[in-house]
Design an enzyme around this catalytic site. Structure first.
Site, PDB file in Angstrom:
ATOM      1  N   ASP A  95     -46.876   7.357  57.331  1.00 17.63           N
ATOM      2  CA  ASP A  95     -47.938   6.518  57.896  1.00 17.63           C
ATOM      3  C   ASP A  95     -47.663   5.020  57.733  1.00 17.63           C
ATOM      4  O   ASP A  95     -48.591   4.227  57.569  1.00 17.63           O
ATOM      5  CB  ASP A  95     -49.308   6.871  57.271  1.00 17.63           C
ATOM      6  N   HIS A 127     -48.402  10.311  65.326  1.00 17.09           N
ATOM      7  CA  HIS A 127     -48.203   8.905  65.690  1.00 17.09           C
ATOM      8  C   HIS A 127     -49.406   8.463  66.508  1.00 17.09           C
ATOM      9  O   HIS A 127     -49.785   9.151  67.435  1.00 17.09           O
ATOM     10  CB  HIS A 127     -47.016   8.699  66.634  1.00 17.09           C
TER      11      HIS A 127
HETATM   12  P1  IMP Z   1     -46.377  19.370  55.379  1.00 19.49           P
HETATM   13  O1  IMP Z   1     -45.300  18.515  55.938  1.00 19.49           O
HETATM   14  O2  IMP Z   1     -47.512  19.620  56.357  1.00 19.49           O
HETATM   15  O3  IMP Z   1     -45.850  20.657  54.800  1.00 19.49           O
HETATM   16  O4  IMP Z   1     -47.069  18.590  54.149  1.00 19.49           O
HETATM   17  C1  IMP Z   1     -46.352  18.319  52.944  1.00 19.49           C
HETATM   18  C2  IMP Z   1     -46.732  16.957  52.381  1.00 19.49           C
HETATM   19  O5  IMP Z   1     -46.271  15.942  53.268  1.00 19.49           O
HETATM   20  C3  IMP Z   1     -48.235  16.740  52.243  1.00 19.49           C
HETATM   21  O6  IMP Z   1     -48.507  15.906  51.135  1.00 19.49           O
HETATM   22  C4  IMP Z   1     -48.599  16.011  53.518  1.00 19.49           C
HETATM   23  O7  IMP Z   1     -49.786  15.249  53.407  1.00 19.49           O
HETATM   24  C5  IMP Z   1     -47.375  15.128  53.687  1.00 19.49           C
HETATM   25  N1  IMP Z   1     -47.142  14.739  55.090  1.00 19.49           N
HETATM   26  C6  IMP Z   1     -46.659  15.520  56.068  1.00 19.49           C
HETATM   27  N2  IMP Z   1     -46.592  14.834  57.221  1.00 19.49           N
HETATM   28  C7  IMP Z   1     -47.009  13.585  56.952  1.00 19.49           C
HETATM   29  C8  IMP Z   1     -47.134  12.393  57.738  1.00 19.49           C
HETATM   30  O8  IMP Z   1     -46.823  12.334  58.940  1.00 19.49           O
HETATM   31  N3  IMP Z   1     -47.613  11.294  57.086  1.00 19.49           N
HETATM   32  C9  IMP Z   1     -47.942  11.311  55.756  1.00 19.49           C
HETATM   33  N4  IMP Z   1     -47.825  12.398  54.999  1.00 19.49           N
HETATM   34  C10 IMP Z   1     -47.362  13.528  55.587  1.00 19.49           C
END
Ligand code: IMP
Length: 460
Positions: free
Chosen positions: A19, A47
Site C-alpha cells: 500500500d 490498486h
Molecule cells: P495474503 O497475501 O492474502 O495471503 O495475505 C498475507 C499477508 O499479506 C497479510 O498480512 C495481508 O494483509 C498482507 N497483504 C497481502 N496483500 C497485500 C497488499 O496488497 N497490501 C498490503 N498488505 C497485503
C-alpha cells in the site's frame, strides 16, 4: 550471448509492507514503457488509480490499463482468480476500455480455485490474510499431488483439456471444504468458474517467449510488484507474509523474461508507514497496543466510519503514540482498499529502509504520501519522527527516532509541481544520504499529477 540493443526491463516494487502507492507511480511512468507486467500475487493486490476517467480499483490487471496503447502482461508467477478477473474485464469494458489484443496472461499461471478461498477464509485470519486463497493456491502448485490426486491446475490445463481440469476443481470442491458443500453449492461454484473461463480464455498466451521476443525487438517493460518486499514469503517474517516472492529479482522468474534485460530497480516508499494484518512493525505508533487495537477493530468490522467520528485534532495532540497513530489514520484515510480495516500506522523506518535498499539493489526511490507528513505539525512538538536506530525488544522493539521540522499543508499546496518546502527537502536530503539511494519523486496527493520530480542532490 549478445547484449540486447534497445529493449530492456525495469522493476518497480514497494519497499515496505504494501500500500505504498505503487499503482500511482506505475501510472505516472507508464508513458516511458511499452509493456506493463505483473510477476507475483493475485487478487490480494489492490490498486486504486485516480485517473481522468475516474477512480478505478483493480486487483489483477496491471495498473497502466488506462494508457490505451500499452500492452499488459500477467506472468507465470501470478495466481489467477478467473471469477474476479472476468469481473474486472467487464468493469473496464463498461468504462469503454477493451483489453482485446492488450491483455496477455501466461498459460503457466496457477488457477485460484474455490476451495483455496474457503481454506484461506478459514485459516488465514490469524495472519490477517486478504482471504483471496493466495496461500492455498501456491501451496497446491508446489505440493503437486495430494495422495494420488493432482490438486492444483494451471491455465494451460484448461487450454489443453478443460473437462479434466474442471473435474479436479469439482473434486476439490467436494473433498477439501468443511463442512461439506451441498450438491447445488458445488454445481453453482463450478458454473461460476466455468463461465469466467469462457471470458478469460481468449487472453491466455501459450508462448513462453512472449516477452522475450518483444523485448529482443526493442520493447520496454515495466514490471510491477504486488504486495511488497517486507511481505516476501522467505525474507519476510513467517508466517506474517504473503505466499509469493516479492523482491525485484523475482520479476524475471515470475515475469517470464531473462534477467539479462534488467536495467534498473525502482522502489516505492510511504513517508508514514502502514501495515495490515499481523506481524512485527518496529516503528508502529503505540506498538503492540496499536497492533491489538487494529486486529480487534478488523475482526469486529470497525473501520473508517467509526473512527471518523473521533476528534482527530485531539488525538494528534495527545501524549499517547496510539492516539497519534489513530489521528494520522483518520486524516490520511489509512484503511484497507477492499476490506476497510484500519491499517496499523508507524513512523518512517530508515533502519529497515536502508537494509532493504542495499539488499535489493534499489537504484531510485519515490516517496509517497509526503502531504500526510504535515499532520505532525499538529502534534505536541510539531516535529516529524523517523526511526534511525533499533534498541532492545521487550516485546516491542525499542526504537530511537530523529526528528525533523514539521510543515503546514498550505506550504505544500503552493509548492505542488514546483518546489518542495525547505523542511521537507531537508528530510528528503537526509533520507537520501542515510539510505544511500536517489530520491527522484515526492508524492503529495493521490492523483498522478500530485508528484514532484526531484533531481537527486548527490550523496557523496
Ligand atoms: P495474503 O497475501 O492474502 O495471503 O495475505 C498475507 C499477508 O499479506 C497479510 O498480512 C495481508 O494483509 C498482507 N497483504 C497481502 N496483500 C497485500 C497488499 O496488497 N497490501 C498490503 N498488505 C497485503
Amino acid at each position: 550471448m549478445n547484449k540486447p540493443s534497445a529493449g530492456f526491463a525495469d522493476v518497480l516494487v514497494g519497499l515496505q509492507y504494501g500500500d505504498e502507492g505503487k499503482a500511482k507511480i506505475v501510472d505516472l511512468l507508464a508513458h516511458d514503457y511499452d509493456i506493463i507486467a505483473r510477476f507475483n500475487g493475485g487478487a490480494n493486490a489492490g490498486h486504486t488509480v485516480i485517473t481522468p476517467h475516474g477512480e478505478a480499483k483493480l486487483k489483477q490487471i496491471p495498473s497502466a490499463v488506462f494508457h490505451a496503447n500499452k500492452v499488459l502482461y500477467i506472468g507465470s508467477g501470478c495466481v489467477v482468480n478467473m471469477v474476479k478477473l472476468a469481473a474486472e474485464i467487464k468493469t473496464l469494458a463498461d468504462l469503454g476500455i477493451s483489453l482485446k489484443q492488450r491483455l496477455f496472461i501466461s498459460h503457466r499461471c496457477s488457477v485460484v480455485q474455490p476451495h483455496h478461498i474457503a481454506l484461506d477464509l478459514e485459516y488465514g485470519s490469524v495472519i490477517g490474510t486478504t482471504g483471496n486463497g493466495i496461500g492455498p493456491c501456491y501451496a497446491d502448485h508446489s505440493i503437486r499431488m495430494k495422495g494420488h490426486d493432482r490438486s492444483g491446475i494451471q491455465l494451460k490445463d484448461l487450454c489443453s483439456d478443460p473437462s479434466t481440469a474442471f473435474t479436479i476443481v469439482q473434486k476439490n470442491l467436494s473433498k477439501e471444504i468443511q463442512p461439506p458443500l451441498s450438491a447445488s453449492q458445488i454445481s453453482s461454484a463450478l458454473a461460476e468458474i466455468e463461465a469466467a473461463w469462457e471470458l478469460v480464455a481468449e487472453y491466455v498466451v501459450e508462448d513462453d517467449l512472449f516477452l522475450t521476443k518483444r523485448v529482443s525487438s526493442g520493447a520496454r517493460v515495466l514490471f510491477e510488484g504486488a504486495q511488497s518486499v517486507l511481505l516476501d514469503t522467505t525474507f519476510g517474517e513467517q508466517p506474517y507474509v504473503t505466499s509469493s516472492r516479492t523482491g525485484p529479482s523475482y520479476a524475471y522468474t515470475g515475469g517470464d523474461l531473462s534477467c539479462r534485460f534488467h536495467r534498473k530497480s525502482i522502489g516505492i516508499v510511504k513517508a508514514i508507514m502502514s501495515r495490515v494484518g499481523a506481524g512485527s512493525f518496529p516503528s508502529e505508533f503505540g506498538g503492540s497496543a496499536s497492533a491489538e487495537y487494529c486486529n480487534t477493530a478488523a475482526s469486529r468490522w470497525i473501520g473508517r466510519e467509526e473512527e471518523s467520528r473521533l476528534d482527530y485534532l485531539a488525538l494528534l495532540r495527545s501524549a499517547s503514540p496510539l492516539d497519534i497513530g489513530k489521528g494520522i489514520r483518520i486524516q490520511a484515510g489509512e484503511y484497507g482498499t477492499g476490506s476497510g480495516r484500519p491499517r496499523r500506522i508507524g513512523a518512517l523506518d530508515l533502519v529497515n529502509l536502508k537494509e532493504t535498499v542495499a539488499f535489493h539493489g534499489i537504484d531510485e526511490v519515490f516517496i509517497n504520501r509526503c502531504d500526510s507528513l504535515s499532520l505532525f505539525k499538529l502534534t505536541r512538538n510539531g516535529k516529524i519522527p523517523t526511526v534511525v536506530e533499533y534498541g532492545k525488544s521487550h516485546p516491542d522493539v525499542e526504537v530511537k527516532t530523529m526528528e525533523f521540522e514539521g510543515f503546514d499543508l498550505a506550504e505544500l499546496d503552493t509548492a505542488q509541481g514546483k518546489a518542495i518546502p525547505p523542511q521537507l527537502e531537508q528530510l528528503i536530503d537526509f533520507i537520501e544520504r542515510y539510505v544511500d539511494c536517489d530520491v527522484v519523486g515526492v508524492g503529495v496527493g493521490p492523483k498522478r499529477s500530485d508528484n514532484i520530480s526531484r533531481t537527486a542532490k548527490g550523496r557523496k
